[in-house]
Design an enzyme around this catalytic site. Structure first.
Site, PDB file in Angstrom:
ATOM      1  N   ALA A 144       0.439   9.017  -9.128  1.00  0.00           N
ATOM      2  CA  ALA A 144       2.046   9.159  -9.646  1.00  0.00           C
ATOM      3  C   ALA A 144       2.087   8.227 -10.925  1.00  0.00           C
ATOM      4  CB  ALA A 144       2.893   8.248  -8.679  1.00  0.00           C
ATOM      5  N   ASP A 160       1.277  -0.746   0.151  1.00  0.00           N
ATOM      6  CA  ASP A 160       0.220  -0.319   0.050  1.00  0.00           C
ATOM      7  C   ASP A 160       1.160   1.359  -0.209  1.00  0.00           C
ATOM      8  OD1 ASP A 160      -2.413   1.908   0.168  1.00  0.00           O
ATOM      9  OD2 ASP A 160      -3.231   0.354   1.454  1.00  0.00           O
ATOM     10  N   TRP A 199      -3.315   3.893  -5.394  1.00  0.00           N
ATOM     11  CA  TRP A 199      -4.534   3.881  -6.141  1.00  0.00           C
ATOM     12  C   TRP A 199      -4.748   4.788  -7.579  1.00  0.00           C
ATOM     13  CZ3 TRP A 199      -2.002   6.765  -1.661  1.00  0.00           C
ATOM     14  CH2 TRP A 199      -2.207   5.881  -0.065  1.00  0.00           C
ATOM     15  N   GLY A 200      -4.241   4.479  -8.198  1.00  0.00           N
ATOM     16  CA  GLY A 200      -3.675   4.804  -9.685  1.00  0.00           C
ATOM     17  C   GLY A 200      -2.846   6.213  -9.646  1.00  0.00           C
ATOM     18  N   ASP A 226      -9.939   3.456  -3.606  1.00  0.00           N
ATOM     19  CA  ASP A 226     -10.801   1.969  -3.575  1.00  0.00           C
ATOM     20  C   ASP A 226     -12.346   1.770  -3.109  1.00  0.00           C
ATOM     21  OD1 ASP A 226      -8.706   1.962  -1.495  1.00  0.00           O
ATOM     22  OD2 ASP A 226      -9.934   1.867   0.165  1.00  0.00           O
TER      23      ASP A 226
HETATM   24  C1  GAL Z   1      -5.940   1.356   1.552  1.00  0.00           C
HETATM   25  C2  GAL Z   1      -6.554  -0.203   0.542  1.00  0.00           C
HETATM   26  C3  GAL Z   1      -7.380  -0.261   0.662  1.00  0.00           C
HETATM   27  C4  GAL Z   1      -6.857  -1.029   2.086  1.00  0.00           C
HETATM   28  C5  GAL Z   1      -6.955  -0.352   3.125  1.00  0.00           C
HETATM   29  C6  GAL Z   1      -6.263  -0.608   4.706  1.00  0.00           C
HETATM   30  O1  GAL Z   1      -4.956   1.923   0.731  1.00  0.00           O
HETATM   31  O2  GAL Z   1      -6.812   0.673  -1.225  1.00  0.00           O
HETATM   32  O3  GAL Z   1      -7.251  -2.273  -0.090  1.00  0.00           O
HETATM   33  O4  GAL Z   1      -5.553  -2.520   2.108  1.00  0.00           O
HETATM   34  O5  GAL Z   1      -5.887   0.807   2.723  1.00  0.00           O
HETATM   35  O6  GAL Z   1      -5.937  -0.462   5.485  1.00  0.00           O
END
Ligand code: GAL
Length: 655
Positions: free
Chosen positions: A269, A200, A266-267, A287
């Protein structure tokens, strides 16, 4: 916040092209001088274990940080017993919440054994996930773990009232990979035996010096490398470099390639452009959740990225929400639509549902064998948009068998729609019968000639497999083989947010205060199949091309011909929708590094130019559009009807 953004535009072009990380053909210095220099061979890097989009289960959408061993094993057992494992769902992935702390001073990660009892050790600093991983392996499943590329995690950066958070001193709560790449990956892959890792990115955006929790002294500050709504303030090169370090460490730890590396930024950068070089899958958006509008946003973030995905490397619109909210057992049509869209886009199929509670109707959606087969088709061609409107879309995916395509006809809107599917949209002959199979009902529908019409309720879709006579009898349009195209240089000079992606209400702080979610994800201007980079039809001096590749000038595309074809043909020129009209463009075709054909320098006013090249025995064709003159705006170029023909063997049938 933007102090890190000091890249010159030429470096930016090269970064977008992936040239700063690898320079496989020619010398690095030569490619730094000219990103359009032909490489002479297929330069996509192959690593990891994702020849098909990964399938499995992940704890996050079902439980957030309230995961535990019983919940995880409960879903894993259903996956085995229901037959989902044998349909391909293999990875059981632990998400955020598993960690207790980073032990000091040795830095070893400690599992929260209170919720993962099998990790317990009498010495509380020596907890281990090995027993759980062994148990999953004994069930013929694989195991995935989760971490962050920064020092801290998402649940720490965006805590919810019931989040299970790491405990201890500031250093003990630094559970992310930053500064621990080798140590943590060796623990996760060597000692604990995991097969898959999701990395992440919250450590790079939620711990800036001005964050209240950082100002309050709870966390060490980390500069905001990721600024989600501002691509120009995001430190693209640094972020890419951090993820590349992880890739390289995984390759070192697992030289046989038995790992999957999932990038989760998250797409942001501009990961669209470099994800394929660094990861096996990369998130293309923020998300997902159980709302229809949110699913549209995630879907749109991949739907125009067809040239960036292929075997080993997949666009990831996020995990499935089948079973939740607008996709629950009371909304099976919408659930099927969501699943069908993921399948036609070659998305990873990662279930996000507590399967212990799942009714058979939802297991039937997740386990539809013929829909899964589309996602897992060995050619790995992502679907291409054949018809586009805000309400209805038709997406067509070339399958490994040359005469077969998968189709999703998708009602996005609020009204019932009559949707006509034409042979031309399928690139099939208009005068030959087209056999149709409904992949949900697993039933053949009657064949049609020319066109056929379906009625679709709001949020409903049809998912079909069609078999017909290809329009090009002795070859294939390039836009029918997107998995075999690698965008080596996209020609983008200044990153721009994509205005086409659906912007749902309730993003950001979850309210409608403020100005609303504005376009944020870079990618506008990337090359496309059967479309200009800005989503127009391909057109040269009034002549429309239903098939072709649209790109910006100063782009270089590699095409993997594998010696299967004899001839390349295209009608090329500066597209009618070009913003720049004063420069000229030369279209060059290289085969394994040799110049095979080129156009004169074409002006906006020139008619389409017919290019043809002998490509017998050629493994890698390179298509270069080189611009001459000072451009003040993006120049759009069209490789109209670009095709490889006179198939030497069974062209395009093999991936
Ligand atoms: C977000 C991620 C999610 C999940 C979450 C956990 O950044 O996109 O899929 O992993 O963190 O806190």
């Amino acid at each position: 916040m933007n102090s890190g953004w000091r890249l010159s535009s030429s470096v930016l072009v090269m970064l977008a092209a992936g040239l700063l990380a690898v320079a496989p053909g020619g010398t690095r210095a030569a490619q730094l001088r000219d990103p359009l220099q032909p490489a002479g061979h297929w330069t996509e890097r192959n690593f990891g274990d994702a020849p098909r989009p990964p399938m499995g289960w992940n704890s996050w959408n079902a439980f957030h940080t309230r995961i535990d061993e019983a919940k995880l094993l409960g879903s894993a057992r259903v996956i085995v017993e229901s037959g989902l494992r044998d349909l391909g769902y293999r990875y059981i992935n632990i998400d955020d919440g598993w960690w207790l702390s980073r032990h000091q001073p040795d830095g070893r990660m400690v599992v929260r054994a209170g919720i993962f009892p099998s990790a317990f050790n009498r010495d509380p600093d020596r907890t281990s996930f090995r027993p759980l991983v062994d148990q999953l392996h004994a069930m013929h499943l694989k195991a995935g773990i989760y971490t962050d590329i920064g020092r801290n995690s998402c649940s720490q950066g965006y805590p919810q009232p019931d989040s299970l958070l790491p405990i201890g001193t500031i250093a003990e709560r630094e559970v992310g990979l930053y500064g621990h790449v080798h140590q943590d990956l060796a623990l996760y892959f060597d000692e604990w035996g995991f097969d898959y890792i999701k990395v992440d990115g919250c450590g790079l955006n939620a711990f800036a010096p001005d964050r209240p929790a950082v100002e309050a002294g709870q966390f060490r500050a980390f500069p905001a490398y990721v600024v989600p709504d501002s691509i120009n303030q995001t430190r693209v090169a640094k972020i890419r470099a951090l993820y590349t370090e992880v890739r390289d460490e995984l390759i070192r730890l697992r030289p046989a390639g038995n790992f999957v590396f999932s990038i989760c930024n998250w797409g942001t950068a501009n990961v669209r452009a470099w994800g394929r070089d660094v990861g096996n899958l990369w998130r293309t958006s923020d998300d997902i959740d159980g709302h229809w509008a949110r699913m549209l946003y995630n879907f749109d973030s991949v739907a125009t990225r067809e040239l960036y995905s292929g075997p080993g490397h997949w666009n990831d619109p996020d995990m499935l929400e089948v079973g939740h909210g607008d996709f629950d057992a009371h909304h099976l049509a919408a659930a099927r639509t969501h699943f069908a869209l993921w399948a036609i886009e070659d998305a990873p199929l990662i279930i996000g549902l507590d399967l212990r509670q799942a009714p058979q109707s939802l297991l039937d959606v997740l386990g539809a064998p013929e829909v899964i087969a589309v996602d897992q088709d060995p050619a790995g061609n992502q679907g291409v948009i054949a018809y586009d409107s805000d309400d209805l879309e038709i997406i067509v995916k070339q399958l490994a068998k040359r005469d077969q395509k998968a189709v999703v006809i998708f009602n996005r809107g609020t009204e019932p729609v009559k949707a006509t599917l034409t042979a031309a949209q399928l690139k099939f002959a208009v005068d030959a019968p087209i056999a149709v199979r409904d992949l949900w009902r697993r039933r053949d529908l009657g064949p049609f000639v020319g066109e056929t019409t379906f009625s679709l309720a709001p949020r409903a879709s049809m998912m079909l497999r069609v078999t017909g006579r290809p329009e090009l009898r002795d070859g294939v349009y390039l836009s029918e083989m997107p998995a075999r195209i690698y965008v080596a240089a996209d020609g983008i000079r200044a990153l721009q947010a994509d205005p086409q992606i659906h912007r749902p209400v309730y993003m950001g702080d979850g309210t409608t205060r403020g100005a609303g979610p504005r376009p944020a994800l870079a990618g506008w201007g990337g090359p496309r199949a059967d479309s200009t980079p800005y989503d127009n039809v391909l057109r040269l001096r009034g002549e429309t091309f239903r098939s072709g590749i649209g790109a910006l000038a100063n782009s270089r595309l590699e095409v993997r011909a594998l010696g299967e074809f004899a001839r390349f043909t295209a009608r090329v020129g500066v597209d009618d929708s070009s913003l720049e009209r004063a420069t000229r463009v030369r279209f060059e075709v290289y085969g394994d590094g040799r110049l095979l054909a080129q156009s004169p320098k074409l002006a906006f006013t020139d008619p389409p130019y017919a290019l043809a090249a002998d490509v017998k025995g050629v493994d890698t064709i390179e298509l270069i559009a080189r611009e001459f003159g000072d451009a003040h705006a993006p120049t759009l170029v069209t490789w109209g009807a670009a095709a490889l023909t006179q198939a030497v063997s069974r062209a395009a049938e093999t991936p």
